[in-house]
Design a protein around this motif. Structure first.
Motif, PDB file in Angstrom:
ATOM      1  N   UNK A 104       0.850  -1.204   0.000  1.00  0.00           N
ATOM      2  CA  UNK A 104       0.000   0.000   0.000  1.00  0.00           C
ATOM      3  C   UNK A 104       0.884   1.253   0.000  1.00  0.00           C
ATOM      4  N   UNK A 105       0.544   2.244  -0.867  1.00  0.00           N
ATOM      5  CA  UNK A 105       1.303   3.496  -0.952  1.00  0.00           C
ATOM      6  C   UNK A 105       0.688   4.514  -0.009  1.00  0.00           C
ATOM      7  N   UNK A 106       1.446   4.916   1.014  1.00  0.00           N
ATOM      8  CA  UNK A 106       0.926   5.846   2.002  1.00  0.00           C
ATOM      9  C   UNK A 106       1.216   7.286   1.586  1.00  0.00           C
ATOM     10  N   UNK A 107       0.493   8.199   2.234  1.00  0.00           N
ATOM     11  CA  UNK A 107       0.643   9.628   1.952  1.00  0.00           C
ATOM     12  C   UNK A 107       1.992  10.127   2.448  1.00  0.00           C
ATOM     13  N   UNK A 108       2.619  11.050   1.704  1.00  0.00           N
ATOM     14  CA  UNK A 108       3.901  11.617   2.106  1.00  0.00           C
ATOM     15  C   UNK A 108       3.978  13.096   1.788  1.00  0.00           C
ATOM     16  N   UNK A 109       4.934  13.793   2.400  1.00  0.00           N
ATOM     17  CA  UNK A 109       5.132  15.220   2.217  1.00  0.00           C
ATOM     18  C   UNK A 109       6.525  15.464   1.654  1.00  0.00           C
ATOM     19  N   UNK A 110       6.657  16.467   0.763  1.00  0.00           N
ATOM     20  CA  UNK A 110       7.924  16.903   0.174  1.00  0.00           C
ATOM     21  C   UNK A 110       8.606  15.750  -0.569  1.00  0.00           C
TER      22      UNK A 110
ATOM     23  N   UNK B 118       7.342  12.441  -3.627  1.00  0.00           N
ATOM     24  CA  UNK B 118       7.916  11.964  -4.891  1.00  0.00           C
ATOM     25  C   UNK B 118       8.197  10.465  -4.832  1.00  0.00           C
ATOM     26  N   UNK B 119       8.708  10.019  -3.695  1.00  0.00           N
ATOM     27  CA  UNK B 119       9.002   8.593  -3.536  1.00  0.00           C
ATOM     28  C   UNK B 119       7.719   7.774  -3.646  1.00  0.00           C
ATOM     29  N   UNK B 120       6.644   8.282  -3.056  1.00  0.00           N
ATOM     30  CA  UNK B 120       5.367   7.574  -3.111  1.00  0.00           C
ATOM     31  C   UNK B 120       4.825   7.527  -4.535  1.00  0.00           C
ATOM     32  N   UNK B 121       4.993   8.630  -5.260  1.00  0.00           N
ATOM     33  CA  UNK B 121       4.536   8.660  -6.655  1.00  0.00           C
ATOM     34  C   UNK B 121       5.338   7.669  -7.493  1.00  0.00           C
ATOM     35  N   UNK B 122       6.666   7.669  -7.287  1.00  0.00           N
ATOM     36  CA  UNK B 122       7.516   6.725  -8.012  1.00  0.00           C
ATOM     37  C   UNK B 122       7.142   5.285  -7.674  1.00  0.00           C
ATOM     38  N   UNK B 123       6.822   5.037  -6.400  1.00  0.00           N
ATOM     39  CA  UNK B 123       6.419   3.686  -5.971  1.00  0.00           C
ATOM     40  C   UNK B 123       5.118   3.268  -6.654  1.00  0.00           C
ATOM     41  N   UNK B 124       4.211   4.229  -6.776  1.00  0.00           N
ATOM     42  CA  UNK B 124       2.930   3.941  -7.421  1.00  0.00           C
ATOM     43  C   UNK B 124       3.120   3.546  -8.877  1.00  0.00           C
ATOM     44  N   UNK B 125       3.982   4.293  -9.572  1.00  0.00           N
ATOM     45  CA  UNK B 125       4.284   3.957 -10.970  1.00  0.00           C
ATOM     46  C   UNK B 125       4.935   2.575 -11.068  1.00  0.00           C
ATOM     47  N   UNK B 126       5.820   2.275 -10.098  1.00  0.00           N
ATOM     48  CA  UNK B 126       6.494   0.977 -10.097  1.00  0.00           C
ATOM     49  C   UNK B 126       5.494  -0.151  -9.902  1.00  0.00           C
ATOM     50  N   UNK B 127       4.542   0.052  -8.974  1.00  0.00           N
ATOM     51  CA  UNK B 127       3.502  -0.951  -8.728  1.00  0.00           C
ATOM     52  C   UNK B 127       2.684  -1.203  -9.990  1.00  0.00           C
ATOM     53  N   UNK B 128       2.445  -0.119 -10.740  1.00  0.00           N
ATOM     54  CA  UNK B 128       1.660  -0.227 -11.972  1.00  0.00           C
ATOM     55  C   UNK B 128       2.481  -0.761 -13.145  1.00  0.00           C
ATOM     56  N   UNK B 129       3.797  -0.953 -12.918  1.00  0.00           N
ATOM     57  CA  UNK B 129       4.661  -1.510 -13.950  1.00  0.00           C
ATOM     58  C   UNK B 129       5.013  -0.533 -15.050  1.00  0.00           C
ATOM     59  N   UNK B 130       4.998   0.761 -14.749  1.00  0.00           N
ATOM     60  CA  UNK B 130       5.311   1.791 -15.745  1.00  0.00           C
ATOM     61  C   UNK B 130       6.780   2.166 -15.631  1.00  0.00           C
ATOM     62  N   UNK B 131       7.531   2.121 -16.751  1.00  0.00           N
ATOM     63  CA  UNK B 131       8.965   2.406 -16.706  1.00  0.00           C
ATOM     64  C   UNK B 131       9.218   3.912 -16.592  1.00  0.00           C
ATOM     65  N   UNK B 132      10.477   4.271 -16.312  1.00  0.00           N
ATOM     66  CA  UNK B 132      10.798   5.663 -16.004  1.00  0.00           C
ATOM     67  C   UNK B 132      10.540   6.586 -17.179  1.00  0.00           C
ATOM     68  N   UNK B 133      10.814   6.133 -18.399  1.00  0.00           N
ATOM     69  CA  UNK B 133      10.589   6.976 -19.573  1.00  0.00           C
ATOM     70  C   UNK B 133       9.131   7.394 -19.655  1.00  0.00           C
ATOM     71  N   UNK B 134       8.229   6.447 -19.454  1.00  0.00           N
ATOM     72  CA  UNK B 134       6.797   6.761 -19.498  1.00  0.00           C
ATOM     73  C   UNK B 134       6.366   7.609 -18.300  1.00  0.00           C
ATOM     74  N   UNK B 135       7.066   7.429 -17.162  1.00  0.00           N
ATOM     75  CA  UNK B 135       6.805   8.296 -15.999  1.00  0.00           C
ATOM     76  C   UNK B 135       7.122   9.745 -16.364  1.00  0.00           C
ATOM     77  N   UNK B 136       8.315   9.948 -16.963  1.00  0.00           N
ATOM     78  CA  UNK B 136       8.750  11.291 -17.351  1.00  0.00           C
ATOM     79  C   UNK B 136       7.789  11.915 -18.361  1.00  0.00           C
ATOM     80  N   UNK B 137       7.413  11.120 -19.359  1.00  0.00           N
ATOM     81  CA  UNK B 137       6.520  11.635 -20.406  1.00  0.00           C
ATOM     82  C   UNK B 137       5.148  12.007 -19.843  1.00  0.00           C
ATOM     83  N   UNK B 138       4.639  11.176 -18.959  1.00  0.00           N
ATOM     84  CA  UNK B 138       3.308  11.442 -18.398  1.00  0.00           C
ATOM     85  C   UNK B 138       3.316  12.674 -17.500  1.00  0.00           C
ATOM     86  N   UNK B 139       4.395  12.836 -16.707  1.00  0.00           N
ATOM     87  CA  UNK B 139       4.469  13.972 -15.792  1.00  0.00           C
ATOM     88  C   UNK B 139       4.820  15.277 -16.504  1.00  0.00           C
TER      89      UNK B 139
END
Length: 330
Positions: free
Chosen positions: A1-7, A11-32
């Motif tokens: 489970x991805x918990x809420x975070x500050x500062x 970012x770490x939580x967002x990156x974890x969420x993308x990782x859980x969804x199986x999205x690679x870094x390139x697609x993370x960068x493009x989407x953001x």
């Protein structure tokens, strides 16, 4: 489970969420990167009615020369991407005659998640403006009622900010801040290379402001430094023309202050920001990203002022032309 975070944790939580969804870094960068596009669009929406920006090409060229740092730093998985979006939403939420509280709430939520002290400064600016408005309108009862209502939320938010940045909640805050900055400067002396992480010891207050907003200026074939230098020079030119125009047309500037009403919240924010943030900077590499939290607002107000002057000039010319026509007919 991805918990809420500050500062940084956010970012770490967002990156974890993308990782859980199986999205690679390139697609993370493009989407953001969509967020920085939204920031660009919001800024255009705010200035598109200005006379000089009715032609999108003129706006695009000027934006690239002056504000492209917003796009450069506001991309990929960086806090700045979310911070600039939050600042642009705050700008969008304010009009001359009022505030869109839905948009401003979304803006403050984003800012408190990724850079709480910016959200705090904006809230302080908003509170000071409302208090000033109530006092000028001689609504003392409303003034007392408003401050009574916000006293508890204000205390909770202030304690939250102090806790987030590991400061004791006391009147000794400014001394603690100075000691913190000096400590961070001392721990980074080994990284001073004469370009970005340079020592500001011995420099005047005025020089620190200049270095914070307009450095580095370095003529080189390195495309990155060349682009940064061009951008800094154009921002310096814009600010210089603005202050010179304010000096020459001070009465018009005061008239603008009276007319723009709620936009004065942005002027208050600029004053609060400049009261301490540039003076605490010890690293120009950080300043390169950090300063856009103010420049996105200040550039809009500068364009607003120039458009106001141009509009007044056009109206005066039309009135003179009508007067001459009436005289000729008579």
């Amino acid at each position: 489970m991805v918990e809420f975070g500050i500062r940084n944790e956010a970012l770490i939580k967002i990156a974890s969420l993308y990782k859980i969804l199986g999205i690679n870094y390139l697609n993370v960068a493009l989407s953001l990167n969509v967020l920085s596009s939204i920031t660009f669009l919001i800024f255009y929406i705010k200035v598109r009615k200005f006379y000089f920006f009715k032609n999108f090409i003129y706006f695009f060229i000027l934006f690239m020369l002056i504000n492209s740092g917003i796009l450069f730093w506001g991309n990929s998985l960086l806090k700045e991407n979310f911070i600039f979006l939050g600042m642009s939403l705050f700008l969008l939420s304010i009009s001359k005659n009022g505030i869109n509280f839905k948009i401003i709430t979304l803006s403050l939520i984003i800012l408190f998640i990724f850079r709480p002290f910016v959200g705090f400064m904006l809230i302080v600016s908003l509170v000071l403006f409302i208090n000033g408005k109530l006092i000028l309108n001689k609504k003392i009862t409303n003034f007392v009622l408003f401050n009574t209502i916000i006293s508890l939320p204000a205390f909770i938010i202030t304690v939250f900010i102090f806790k987030q940045y590991n400061f004791e909640f006391s009147l000794n805050f400014f001394n603690d801040l100075i000691n913190r900055v000096n400590s961070m400067k001392a721990s980074n002396t080994s990284y001073y290379d004469g370009t970005l992480t340079i020592s500001l010891d011995g420099t005047t207050t005025f020089a620190r402001y200049i270095m914070y907003y307009f450095y580095p200026i370095k003529l080189t074939i390195n495309p990155l430094y060349l682009l940064i230098t061009i951008q800094n020079l154009f921002n310096f030119l814009l600010m210089s023309v603005f202050f010179l125009t304010v000096f020459l047309k001070f009465k018009l500037f005061l008239e603008l202050i009276k007319r723009i009403k709620y936009y004065n919240i942005l002027f208050i924010y600029i004053l609060i920001y400049n009261s301490f943030v540039p003076l605490t900077s010890y690293n120009l590499g950080i300043s390169l990203r950090q300063k856009w939290m103010l420049l996105i607002v200040s550039s809009y107000l500068i364009f607003y002022f120039f458009d106001f002057i141009f509009d007044k000039t056009r109206k005066n010319r039309r009135d003179i032309k009508k007067f001459k026509t009436v005289i000729a007919k008579n």
